[in-house]
Design an enzyme around this catalytic site. Sequence first.
Site, short mmCIF file in Angstrom:
data_model
loop_
_atom_site.label_atom_id
_atom_site.label_comp_id
_atom_site.label_asym_id
_atom_site.label_seq_id
_atom_site.Cartn_x
_atom_site.Cartn_y
_atom_site.Cartn_z
N SER A 1 4.67 2.49 8.06
CA SER A 1 3.87 1.79 7.47
C SER A 1 5.29 1.37 6.18
O SER A 1 6.47 1.86 5.81
CB SER A 1 3.24 2.03 6.23
OG SER A 1 2.38 1.65 6.59
N HIS B 1 0.70 -1.25 -0.13
CA HIS B 1 -0.04 -0.26 -0.14
C HIS B 1 1.08 1.60 -0.03
O HIS B 1 0.56 2.32 -0.57
CB HIS B 1 -1.21 -0.16 1.33
CG HIS B 1 -0.75 0.13 2.67
ND1 HIS B 1 -0.57 -0.85 3.15
CD2 HIS B 1 -0.27 1.11 3.24
CE1 HIS B 1 0.81 -0.90 4.58
NE2 HIS B 1 0.49 0.63 4.26
N ASP C 1 0.31 -8.05 1.76
CA ASP C 1 0.88 -6.03 1.19
C ASP C 1 1.99 -6.02 1.23
O ASP C 1 3.08 -5.70 2.08
CB ASP C 1 -0.15 -5.59 2.54
CG ASP C 1 0.00 -4.02 2.48
OD1 ASP C 1 0.65 -3.46 1.46
OD2 ASP C 1 -0.46 -3.68 3.42
#
Length: 266
Positions: free
Chosen positions: A216, A78, A123
């Site tokens: 992230s 992402h 992911d």
Amino acid sequence: MKLLRLSLLILLAVKPPNPCESKRIVGPFPAGQSGRIKGGEEAEIGFAPYQVSLQPIVGSHNCGGAILNENWIITAGHCVENFIPALVNVITGTNKWAEPGAIYYTAEIHKHCMYDQPYMHNDIALVKLTENITFNELTQPIALPTRPVQLGEEIVLTGWGSDVAYGSSMEDLHKLTVGLVPLDECYETFNRTSSMGVGHICTFSREGEGACHGDSGGPLVSNGQLVGVVNWGRPCGVGLPDVQANVYYYLDWIRSKLSGNNKCYY
């Protein structure tokens, strides 16, 4: 700066995530402040020489990542979703994302072939650079895991995540020691969510500590090996585990991509 960035992204016909939203969120938004690598501490210079900052425009931190070798960076899917290579600038060799040790540019972006199928699964992504990284005492690769991380082993998370939910990134790299949570226990904690599976590991230390926006894609390291990549959670440090991509689970896919093979492993 925000208006300039937005204008550029529109002109390039892409739809990147807001840098303040670079940790995926599930569940209700908590009242009050929540945290960055909350309860952690500032990392020493050179503590994590494999750590990188991914920036759509140099000077604007979006996500973390880790150096695998002189050509490749690993991060979360992402973090690069909807980005063109020109908007994935890789900052290395620094504890301050706004003060690059070096800047590298992206030639290719490889999200996992089953990214978000199902939602929140697979992911993970690899970024191939246009030129080789120059290694030094502040810039080094991290080894891939040779076995699954075990309960009771120390795991270290590093990143520039914000100090409040949806806040700005921290100027200095922070670190936090966390532990592994059994996947079945984590699954029950999140009410058997369909967003979790064998491609994940869960980590936790205590309430008030954990990953947040800007962390992230960043690395989780145990015994000198990369065991996780920051994926998703509830913002931030609210007493629930964080959910990470399990690097050991994706070794076949990673090695296939590094060798130039486009076969899908999942």
